[in-house]
Design an enzyme around this catalytic site. Structure first.
Site, PDB file in Angstrom:
ATOM      1  N   HIS A  13      -1.757  -1.383  -7.211  1.00 51.99           N
ATOM      2  CA  HIS A  13      -1.463  -2.268  -6.069  1.00 51.99           C
ATOM      3  C   HIS A  13      -0.718  -3.484  -6.604  1.00 51.99           C
ATOM      4  O   HIS A  13      -1.305  -4.339  -7.255  1.00 51.99           O
ATOM      5  CB  HIS A  13      -2.760  -2.713  -5.381  1.00 51.99           C
ATOM      6  CG  HIS A  13      -2.544  -3.611  -4.199  1.00 51.99           C
ATOM      7  ND1 HIS A  13      -3.137  -3.405  -2.983  1.00 51.99           N
ATOM      8  CD2 HIS A  13      -1.796  -4.719  -4.035  1.00 51.99           C
ATOM      9  CE1 HIS A  13      -2.773  -4.345  -2.133  1.00 51.99           C
ATOM     10  NE2 HIS A  13      -1.942  -5.163  -2.753  1.00 51.99           N
ATOM     11  N   HIS A  15       2.659  -6.411  -5.882  1.00 52.90           N
ATOM     12  CA  HIS A  15       3.740  -6.999  -5.077  1.00 52.90           C
ATOM     13  C   HIS A  15       4.877  -7.394  -6.000  1.00 52.90           C
ATOM     14  O   HIS A  15       4.699  -8.261  -6.865  1.00 52.90           O
ATOM     15  CB  HIS A  15       3.238  -8.233  -4.316  1.00 52.90           C
ATOM     16  CG  HIS A  15       2.145  -7.910  -3.340  1.00 52.90           C
ATOM     17  ND1 HIS A  15       2.415  -7.529  -2.041  1.00 52.90           N
ATOM     18  CD2 HIS A  15       0.807  -7.849  -3.487  1.00 52.90           C
ATOM     19  CE1 HIS A  15       1.272  -7.274  -1.421  1.00 52.90           C
ATOM     20  NE2 HIS A  15       0.280  -7.458  -2.272  1.00 52.90           N
ATOM     21  N   LYS A  99       0.986   2.399   3.507  1.00 54.55           N
ATOM     22  CA  LYS A  99       0.139   1.206   3.522  1.00 54.55           C
ATOM     23  C   LYS A  99      -0.203   0.792   4.947  1.00 54.55           C
ATOM     24  O   LYS A  99       0.685   0.645   5.783  1.00 54.55           O
ATOM     25  CB  LYS A  99       0.888   0.069   2.830  1.00 54.55           C
ATOM     26  CG  LYS A  99       0.194  -1.258   2.916  1.00 54.55           C
ATOM     27  CD  LYS A  99      -0.993  -1.347   1.974  1.00 54.55           C
ATOM     28  CE  LYS A  99      -1.789  -2.609   2.226  1.00 54.55           C
ATOM     29  NZ  LYS A  99      -2.245  -3.259   1.010  1.00 54.55           N
ATOM     30  N   HIS A 136      -5.441  -2.219   3.759  1.00 57.04           N
ATOM     31  CA  HIS A 136      -5.885  -3.613   3.659  1.00 57.04           C
ATOM     32  C   HIS A 136      -7.068  -3.740   4.606  1.00 57.04           C
ATOM     33  O   HIS A 136      -6.901  -3.794   5.818  1.00 57.04           O
ATOM     34  CB  HIS A 136      -4.767  -4.595   4.043  1.00 57.04           C
ATOM     35  CG  HIS A 136      -5.196  -6.022   3.878  1.00 57.04           C
ATOM     36  ND1 HIS A 136      -4.727  -6.820   2.875  1.00 57.04           N
ATOM     37  CD2 HIS A 136      -6.100  -6.775   4.556  1.00 57.04           C
ATOM     38  CE1 HIS A 136      -5.315  -8.021   2.950  1.00 57.04           C
ATOM     39  NE2 HIS A 136      -6.149  -8.017   3.974  1.00 57.04           N
ATOM     40  N   HIS A 174      -8.176  -3.679  -2.982  1.00 51.14           N
ATOM     41  CA  HIS A 174      -8.726  -4.984  -3.387  1.00 51.14           C
ATOM     42  C   HIS A 174     -10.073  -5.257  -2.730  1.00 51.14           C
ATOM     43  O   HIS A 174     -10.219  -6.209  -1.976  1.00 51.14           O
ATOM     44  CB  HIS A 174      -7.731  -6.121  -3.135  1.00 51.14           C
ATOM     45  CG  HIS A 174      -6.933  -6.067  -1.854  1.00 51.14           C
ATOM     46  ND1 HIS A 174      -7.504  -5.874  -0.625  1.00 51.14           N
ATOM     47  CD2 HIS A 174      -5.611  -6.196  -1.623  1.00 51.14           C
ATOM     48  CE1 HIS A 174      -6.565  -5.892   0.300  1.00 51.14           C
ATOM     49  NE2 HIS A 174      -5.404  -6.070  -0.274  1.00 51.14           N
ATOM     50  N   ASP A 247      -3.063  -6.408  -7.358  1.00 47.42           N
ATOM     51  CA  ASP A 247      -2.640  -7.212  -6.207  1.00 47.42           C
ATOM     52  C   ASP A 247      -1.938  -8.475  -6.694  1.00 47.42           C
ATOM     53  O   ASP A 247      -1.993  -9.509  -6.036  1.00 47.42           O
ATOM     54  CB  ASP A 247      -3.826  -7.548  -5.302  1.00 47.42           C
ATOM     55  CG  ASP A 247      -3.391  -8.099  -3.945  1.00 47.42           C
ATOM     56  OD1 ASP A 247      -2.204  -7.953  -3.601  1.00 47.42           O
ATOM     57  OD2 ASP A 247      -4.237  -8.681  -3.251  1.00 47.42           O
TER      58      ASP A 247
END
Ligand code: NCD
Ligand code: ZN
Length: 345
Positions: A13, A15, A99, A136, A174, A247
């Site tokens: 995960h 970004h 996602k 999420h 997460h 994350d």
């Protein structure tokens, strides 16, 4: 033990953003990680196969020379996602997961899902082809206390979806609560969870006690200490349902340090040093490899990486407080404890 060799790890995960920010943060990941599940929450988001192919090409052309890093692409599920487009992207191996952001749950999630009945057909197709859904897991109901949003999501949204669509493979991302750990542990083979580096280290006191510390603010927000301990227990237990998803979420200091600051901790730079410290403290260094390098590929049904990395224990290791980007500095997560393990180059 002062030396530890692991299969080269993956980040399930991550970004990476785009443009100048991506160019600045990408080497921080490619230095140690072979693959990463790349989050699609760009502005505008990565919603179609074509968006994913173009984003993947931008990542590949920004990658440091000689790096074999492989971005594993995801599509951002919207109420308009087309089954045909999604299946075509999955068929050619362009995407590894989809996602799900509940609309409004976090950074750049405005195009997320409001009405879950509108994505039912897409989810049924994903179950058929075994394409994992990264979730999420927070409700967005303003009535629900922010510290309870993950637990409420399991009961109100996730469990009903999983009952409705048997065979849907879900990664609860997460996770921050013992409720989520318990749910994943008892959920069978079709559910797993990622755990971030920072949630293994901080609890909500780190954010709020003795002054507000915006660099520790991320979503889902860190919970009380008993939850952090449950996460450490899950990560260090060797249980194949839990694996690393950092994350790592870069925001410039200017975006974090303001009256309404952005959510996200940037951990790509020092994640492996921190994890080694956490696993050592738990007496579980022998299970670090399962968490960073084996459990993830097993759930995603991908081979483990060929290469290895070696960690060495020595005098304390330091990292830059921030990395520079053309948009301004991005502060590196401060674990608040001395680190002793470094990755040998
Ligand atoms: C992420 C981001 O900045 O994109 N922020 C965060 O606090 N984790 C979004 C997310 O993964 O929720
Ligand atoms: Zn994220």
């Amino acid at each position: 033990m002062d030396r530890l060799t692991l299969r080269r790890p993956d980040d399930w995960h991550l970004h990476l953003r785009d443009g100048a920010m991506m160019r600045a943060v990408l080497p921080e990941t490619t230095r140690h990680f072979a693959r990463a599940i790349v989050m699609p929450n760009l502005v505008p988001p990565v919603v179609t196969g074509r968006d994913a192919a173009e984003y993947r090409d931008r990542i590949l052309s920004a990658k440091p020379k000689g790096s074999k890093f492989r971005p594993l692409m995801t599509l951002y599920l919207t109420e308009e996602t087309e089954v045909r487009d999604l299946r075509a992207a999955a068929d050619i191996g362009l995407i590894t997961a989809v996602k799900l952001y509940p609309a409004g749950a976090t950074t750049n999630s405005a195009s997320g899902v409001r009405d879950f009945t509108k994505v039912r057909r897409v989810l049924e197709n994903m179950a058929q082809i075994g394409l994992p859904l990264c979730v999420h897991g927070e409700v967005t109901d303003p009535e629900i206390d922010i510290f309870d949003r993950e637990a409420a999501f399991i009961e109100r949204v996730l469990d009903p979806i999983r009952r409705d669509i048997p065979g849907l493979r879900v990664i609860m991302e997460h996770v921050t609560t013992s409720d989520a750990v318990d749910y994943v542990r008892s959920g069978g083979d079709d559910i797993a969870a990622t755990i971030t580096t920072h949630h293994l280290v901080i609890n909500r006191n780190h954010i709020l006690a003795g002054g507000i510390r915006p660099h520790y603010y991320c979503l889902p927000v860190a919970k009380r200490e008993s939850h952090r301990r449950a996460l450490v227990q899950a990560a260090t237990s060797g249980d194949a349902s839990f694996f690393l998803g950092t994350d790592s979420a870069p925001h410039t200091d200017a975006a974090k340090l303001q009256a309404c600051g952005c959510a996200g901790c940037f951990t790509a730079t020092n994640t492996l040093s921190i994890l080694a410290e956490v696993f050592e403290a738990a007496g579980a260094l022998d299970r670090l490899e399962a968490f960073t390098s084996l459990n993830g590929p097993a759930f995603y049904r991908l081979p483990v990486n060929d290469g290895t990395i070696t960690l060495e224990r020595g005098d304390s290791v330091t990292y830059p407080a921030a990395i520079d980007t053309e948009d301004g500095p991005v502060t590196v997560f401060d674990p608040g404890m001395p680190l002793h393990w470094r990755v040998r180059d």
